[in-house]
Scaffold this active site. Sequence first.
Site, short mmCIF file in Angstrom:
data_model
loop_
_atom_site.label_atom_id
_atom_site.label_comp_id
_atom_site.label_asym_id
_atom_site.label_seq_id
_atom_site.Cartn_x
_atom_site.Cartn_y
_atom_site.Cartn_z
N LYS A 192 1.12 -5.19 -5.88
CA LYS A 192 1.17 -4.58 -4.95
C LYS A 192 1.53 -4.53 -3.73
CE LYS A 192 -2.16 -2.67 -1.99
NZ LYS A 192 -0.84 -1.55 -1.47
N GLU A 266 -5.24 -15.57 1.10
CA GLU A 266 -5.14 -16.03 2.44
C GLU A 266 -5.09 -15.66 3.09
OE1 GLU A 266 -3.32 -16.53 5.51
OE2 GLU A 266 -0.65 -15.83 4.07
N CYS A 300 -0.60 -13.64 10.32
CA CYS A 300 -1.86 -14.73 10.26
C CYS A 300 -2.18 -15.85 11.37
CB CYS A 300 -1.90 -14.70 9.02
SG CYS A 300 -1.04 -15.65 7.50
N GLU A 397 -9.46 -11.05 15.13
CA GLU A 397 -7.87 -11.36 14.36
C GLU A 397 -6.91 -9.82 15.70
OE1 GLU A 397 -6.42 -11.09 11.27
OE2 GLU A 397 -4.58 -12.43 10.98
P1 NDP Z 1 -5.56 -5.35 4.26
O1 NDP Z 1 -6.09 -6.31 4.83
O2 NDP Z 1 -6.86 -4.28 4.47
O3 NDP Z 1 -4.41 -4.68 3.90
C1 NDP Z 1 -3.53 -5.93 3.25
C2 NDP Z 1 -3.13 -5.26 1.68
O4 NDP Z 1 -4.49 -4.82 0.70
C3 NDP Z 1 -2.00 -4.14 2.01
O5 NDP Z 1 -1.54 -4.61 0.22
C4 NDP Z 1 -3.88 -3.48 1.64
O6 NDP Z 1 -3.14 -2.43 0.84
C5 NDP Z 1 -3.74 -3.58 1.01
N1 NDP Z 1 -5.93 -3.67 0.45
C6 NDP Z 1 -6.49 -2.87 1.47
N2 NDP Z 1 -7.49 -2.83 0.41
C7 NDP Z 1 -7.47 -3.02 -0.63
C8 NDP Z 1 -8.51 -3.48 -1.45
N3 NDP Z 1 -9.83 -2.95 -1.35
N4 NDP Z 1 -8.41 -3.92 -2.73
C9 NDP Z 1 -7.17 -5.08 -2.80
N5 NDP Z 1 -6.85 -4.35 -2.05
C10 NDP Z 1 -6.83 -3.15 -0.70
O7 NDP Z 1 -5.11 -5.44 6.13
P2 NDP Z 1 -4.42 -4.04 7.00
O8 NDP Z 1 -3.33 -3.15 6.35
O9 NDP Z 1 -5.36 -3.27 6.80
O10 NDP Z 1 -4.50 -4.55 8.37
C11 NDP Z 1 -5.70 -4.69 8.96
C12 NDP Z 1 -5.86 -5.70 10.41
O11 NDP Z 1 -5.86 -6.94 9.00
C13 NDP Z 1 -4.60 -6.19 11.24
O12 NDP Z 1 -4.87 -5.81 11.93
C14 NDP Z 1 -5.07 -7.36 10.65
O13 NDP Z 1 -6.04 -7.98 12.24
C15 NDP Z 1 -5.42 -7.76 9.43
N6 NDP Z 1 -4.12 -8.42 8.36
C16 NDP Z 1 -3.92 -9.93 8.50
C17 NDP Z 1 -2.93 -10.04 7.91
C18 NDP Z 1 -2.64 -11.37 7.24
O14 NDP Z 1 -1.39 -11.94 6.96
N7 NDP Z 1 -4.04 -12.43 7.87
C19 NDP Z 1 -1.95 -9.23 6.88
C20 NDP Z 1 -2.24 -8.15 7.40
C21 NDP Z 1 -3.12 -7.80 7.96
P3 NDP Z 1 -2.30 -0.91 1.93
O15 NDP Z 1 -1.79 -2.02 3.53
O16 NDP Z 1 -1.18 -0.43 1.68
O17 NDP Z 1 -3.64 0.27 2.55
#
Ligand code: NDP
Length: 794
Positions: A192, A266, A300, A397
Amino acid sequence: MPSIKEIMETMEYGPAPESNTDVKRWLDSHSGGISHFINGKFVAPTGPMTDVINPADDSVIATLAKGTQDDVDAAVKAARAAFSKWSALPGYERAKYLYAIARHVQKRERFLSVLETMDNGKTIRETRDIDIPLVARHFYHHAGWAELLESEYPGFQPVGVCGQVIPWNFPLLMLAWKIAPALAAGNTVVLKPADLTPLTAQAFAEICVDVGLPAGVVNLVHGDGETGSLITGHDDVDKVAFTGSTAVGRMIRKQIAGSGKKLSLELGGKSPFIVFEDADLDAAIEGVVDAVWFNQGEVCCAGTRLIVQEGVAEQFFGKLDARLQKLRIGDPLDKTMDVGAVVSHTQLKRINALVKKGEEEGAVLHQWAAELPKKGSFCAPAFFTGTEPAHTVNETEIFGPIACTMTFRTPSEALEIANHSRYGLSASIWSQNIDRAIEAGAKVKAGIVWINATNLFDAGAAFGGYRESGFGREGAREGLHEYLVATSGKKGKPRSATPLEASVSPNLGKGELPEIDITAKMYIGGKQARADGGQSYNVMGKSGVIGQAALGNRKDVRNAVEAAAKAGGWSGVTAHNRAQILYYLAENMSQRRDEFAALLSASNGSSTKAATAEVEQTIRRCFWYAAQADKFDGAVHATKSKHVTLAMPEAWGVMGIVCPDEVPLLSMMSLILPSVAMGNRAVVIASQAHPLLASRLYQVLETSDVPAGVINLITGERDVLAKTLAEHDEVAALWYCGSNENVKMVEEASIGNLKAVWTDGGFERDWRDDSQGQGREFLRRATQIKTIWLPYGE
Ligand code: NDP
């Protein structure tokens, strides 16, 4: 239009937009909505549609529907059906597909770069020069692994169907990091993409069709977190790989606890960027540009905690402010821009709220001072001075183009500040003194270390973090392990949990005064220790009660963890010394061979011959792990750029070990030996049914020069103690060979510090069989890889 004279005077950049004509045409052809890709077919979206926005100008560029349970079921079914054929293909055949995907990515490099820029807001310079070339490189590299799999990974097989969820910050690159190794290893996937950035995934699906990838090998289901959760929690998914926030990582760990699914996470970071006073300051300033302002800080591993030595701090911050003001921010399709738009207005609000919090807490904000574009979600890059380690902006973060700065006086103070974080993804270290830089690199708690560099990535270098930045690695030889499982022998019986009751005195049924009354004890911090609660339990042998063991409680576990934490020196002694101590242990055990054998016979009724054979094999295992102590080492990876890239296996630190009851001496030592051979300190919960072996063992430890706190032995009710161990934040990794019904409990209890948990599912195994009870897999699990990038050349 400015005259040449004016241009020469101002030296301003003119506009240099990349054409988006092809992409617009492609978007028009997808105006009906972005499709799921299931079983080799594009499945038209159903249900309410949401908009996909170009963050640079807020325009709607596509629409998307949320994947439902039916979509996820169909995708998992297709992946399952495709698995047997795909995994049975010779590596060479799988390699050809991966190679073809890489070629197609290269052929569409410009198209994919523009599409990614329009979808995410990142600059074309980054998508064109970093993201998309790395995507191609990832598929090429893993085409190689597909080819070499059989010869390089004997005894391993693909996991099965992989459920993968990726974030929005590097949409196509994260897809490549997930799909390339999974496919190379013979797995099939359901992935996804993030709902904010689904477009390059759609283009990737089109590449899969073009190269004739067999239907069902790659399936994409779009949607939000709920759809993600349907994938990660699906009963027929064997492996979950997730990149995203630590909060969601925790939710997934909890969701799949006890399911037997393999997991790699990760997660977030708050990485240190340490500048020593002897650093090349101008190079370090450019480093900050790449560490914090690259990709709008939505990285990240961004080095957002700038830790600068006092003597040069003022000069450094002055230079940084001057450089900050020179950044160009605006239309990300313009090739002269340094910083584009952040991914969404929601993310922008989140960043701004944290910036406000930083100012409220007393930090001083130095911000890019020119005017931002009127439309789109643009954020002015900035850095804070005057922050304290405990300020929110240093702990959270921000995921935006904002750095925090702190100062230090001595190298040890720098490391103390650097390691003051719940995360441990990466670290960047700047010094012209190579000894100092490497010393700091060795001591910093981070999965990736860049010396005089930052944010370098390559398919041939493992990526992944320590602590709450997750576990598992992506890329390189190490990353492939996340998509393989050991081809194990037949599973034994499921183990069950047996509650224990305290016993006031041993009921030996003789009614006689024992020669000397022995109080059952444990072994903590190099000393025999009575149970905190002062209680014991009866130990049953083949013909009734054979003695008493200490009934440990949570306080005993905590004391043992504290002792193990204090024994950090063990991780620093040479591998040769560790080997010597294991040989010595074998020597001393061999002198008590008969005693151990007699105790084993009395405990579990094994014949003298079988008991003696178990002791013999235990001694041999001491030799095997002593031999490995200085031979299980790392690698120098051939990455693309001019760097020596080291992959160093490092000890976790404090490890929890929960022992089974079968072949109790051999199994206990089969778990302890690899752990301590690699430099960990172990807190061991001995076999509940046969705990007296632990008391015999500590007598050997006491005479074998094993330093205090390196091996701590607790006895008592296994799963009650295991829960405390799993919950303890000082324990970095846990091996659980306990009951089948409590695997879930242990995995759930581990989410506090997201410790790496390795269980055997609670099934008995044949510890006598070397393929099940000994081997490099134990050593690999006793370490985590630290990747260190060292530059060379002027
Ligand atoms: P999320 O961790 O929520 O999203 C990452 C992925 O997981 C997206 O595809 C999201 O779907 C999906 N997801 C969300 N909830 C679930 C769940 N319960 N089960 C399975 N998959 C799920 O990050 P956000 O996009 O909300 O970002 C929020 C904060 O997270 C950022 O501000 C940043 O601080 C951090 N972040 C860190 C990252 C990293 O690489 N370390 C990457 C992205 C964010 P969808 O987004 O489509 O709703």
